[in-house]
Design a protein around this motif. Sequence first.
Motif, PDB file in Angstrom:
ATOM      1  N   THR A 186      -7.538 -53.370   0.807  1.00  0.00           N
ATOM      2  CA  THR A 186      -8.171 -52.356   1.643  1.00  0.00           C
ATOM      3  C   THR A 186      -7.297 -52.003   2.839  1.00  0.00           C
ATOM      4  OG1 THR A 186     -10.392 -53.089   0.984  1.00  0.00           O
ATOM      5  CG2 THR A 186     -10.209 -51.787   3.017  1.00  0.00           C
ATOM      6  N   GLU A 187      -6.729 -53.010   3.497  1.00  0.00           N
ATOM      7  CA  GLU A 187      -5.863 -52.773   4.648  1.00  0.00           C
ATOM      8  C   GLU A 187      -4.645 -51.926   4.242  1.00  0.00           C
ATOM      9  OE1 GLU A 187      -5.700 -53.808   7.984  1.00  0.00           O
ATOM     10  OE2 GLU A 187      -7.789 -54.484   7.923  1.00  0.00           O
ATOM     11  N   MET A 188      -4.039 -52.254   3.126  1.00  0.00           N
ATOM     12  CA  MET A 188      -2.858 -51.505   2.682  1.00  0.00           C
ATOM     13  C   MET A 188      -3.217 -50.069   2.323  1.00  0.00           C
ATOM     14  SD  MET A 188      -0.561 -54.231   0.481  1.00  0.00           S
ATOM     15  CE  MET A 188      -1.770 -54.344  -0.848  1.00  0.00           C
ATOM     16  N   MET A 189      -4.347 -49.896   1.649  1.00  0.00           N
ATOM     17  CA  MET A 189      -4.729 -48.564   1.191  1.00  0.00           C
ATOM     18  C   MET A 189      -5.155 -47.665   2.358  1.00  0.00           C
ATOM     19  SD  MET A 189      -6.673 -50.085  -2.124  1.00  0.00           S
ATOM     20  CE  MET A 189      -7.569 -48.660  -2.677  1.00  0.00           C
ATOM     21  N   LEU A 190      -5.938 -48.216   3.279  1.00  0.00           N
ATOM     22  CA  LEU A 190      -6.347 -47.428   4.433  1.00  0.00           C
ATOM     23  C   LEU A 190      -5.142 -47.094   5.312  1.00  0.00           C
ATOM     24  CD1 LEU A 190      -9.668 -49.239   5.454  1.00  0.00           C
ATOM     25  CD2 LEU A 190      -9.425 -47.052   4.254  1.00  0.00           C
ATOM     26  N   GLY A 191      -4.171 -48.007   5.345  1.00  0.00           N
ATOM     27  CA  GLY A 191      -2.967 -47.779   6.132  1.00  0.00           C
ATOM     28  C   GLY A 191      -2.121 -46.634   5.610  1.00  0.00           C
ATOM     29  N   ARG A 192      -2.311 -46.246   4.349  1.00  0.00           N
ATOM     30  CA  ARG A 192      -1.554 -45.136   3.764  1.00  0.00           C
ATOM     31  C   ARG A 192      -2.290 -43.804   3.842  1.00  0.00           C
ATOM     32  NH1 ARG A 192      -0.859 -48.627  -0.807  1.00  0.00           N
ATOM     33  NH2 ARG A 192      -2.035 -47.131  -2.051  1.00  0.00           N
ATOM     34  N   ALA A 193      -3.465 -43.798   4.450  1.00  0.00           N
ATOM     35  CA  ALA A 193      -4.264 -42.574   4.499  1.00  0.00           C
ATOM     36  C   ALA A 193      -3.495 -41.438   5.170  1.00  0.00           C
ATOM     37  CB  ALA A 193      -5.568 -42.830   5.252  1.00  0.00           C
ATOM     38  N   LYS A 194      -3.581 -40.255   4.607  1.00  0.00           N
ATOM     39  CA  LYS A 194      -2.878 -39.098   5.171  1.00  0.00           C
ATOM     40  C   LYS A 194      -3.449 -38.710   6.527  1.00  0.00           C
ATOM     41  CE  LYS A 194      -1.454 -35.699   2.609  1.00  0.00           C
ATOM     42  NZ  LYS A 194      -1.382 -34.564   1.672  1.00  0.00           N
TER      43      LYS A 194
END
Length: 325
Positions: free
Chosen positions: A201-209
């Motif tokens: 979750t941390e990695m995915m949210l960190g890539r949010a545009k």
Amino acid sequence: EPYEMFSPGFAQIGRLLEGETVARKAGVKVGDVIVAVNGSGFRRFAPDYDEKAVKNLSEGSDASNDNAVIHMGTGEAYQALLTKIKTVKAGGSPPLVLSLERYTWDAKVNSWPRFLEAREGNVPEAMKLLQEHETWKSKILPIDLTRDGIQEILRLKAVAEIDIDESGDTIPTVYVNFAKLMAANASISADDVVKSFIIFTEMMLGRAKDPRFPKTSQFIDLSGVTISGGFRMDLIRKIYDVFEPNYPETLSKMVMYPVSTMLSTTARTLLTFVNEKTQKKFILTNSLSDVCNELGWNQKEVEECGGVTEFMHKHEKLGNSLLLE
């Protein structure tokens, strides 16, 4: 406005025009905060960081500004900012120079509105929730990847990521193979599962545009899971108890599939601990078509892959890079 109380400026970049614009060439991104115009500061409050520790994202540019804090009535500072921009542009020389600051998805600038939304605009309750989150995060991160249970989860791909869109326009999904987690119950603890969720979750949210509105979905693969086999709703509750207070307003959908009528009835009865707002984001279905429609997947591609698990293997990100073997 309460939602803006942690923003250092009075305007954020909401969108970028298509094409090779000056903003795109300069590296401007959605969510950047305007803090000065041609050296004149337009700040809500003084910088609360060490300027020596800040990275300059505009190579070759060192536009200084006076960091002036503006004290005006509601909406007046924003109008003054727009007037300054228009005046400089109309003059033509010197050229317009905007000083912007960039903050991550979990910085207060961007996270505070989500915490406030989660507490329906109640500032004291939202502040308490945010402070508790910051305390929790300081204790939980960084997560020890060498833990045997986490490594087993990654090896089995019992928790993984499905990201079908390199552009970032489609919301990425945390994939969970419930049957594998239940089968490996002896070697994997509930804490290992929760921490694996946090990692992805941390990695995915960190890539949010757009760091203001980061989103993930969750897909619970229930293939081979039955009520008689011991459906572990306690595991979902442990995940919920961590995610609800610490990642508010970031869940797009949680899809559970395949879910028989009997399992659906049982699951919905056991999901009473989930608040009403979040329950509306839960989809329990036995239809692959529903899954694909909710998560933005191409059903034909999923079927050509041989199913959701194989589809996950095709579009998984970062899982193997986290393995220490």
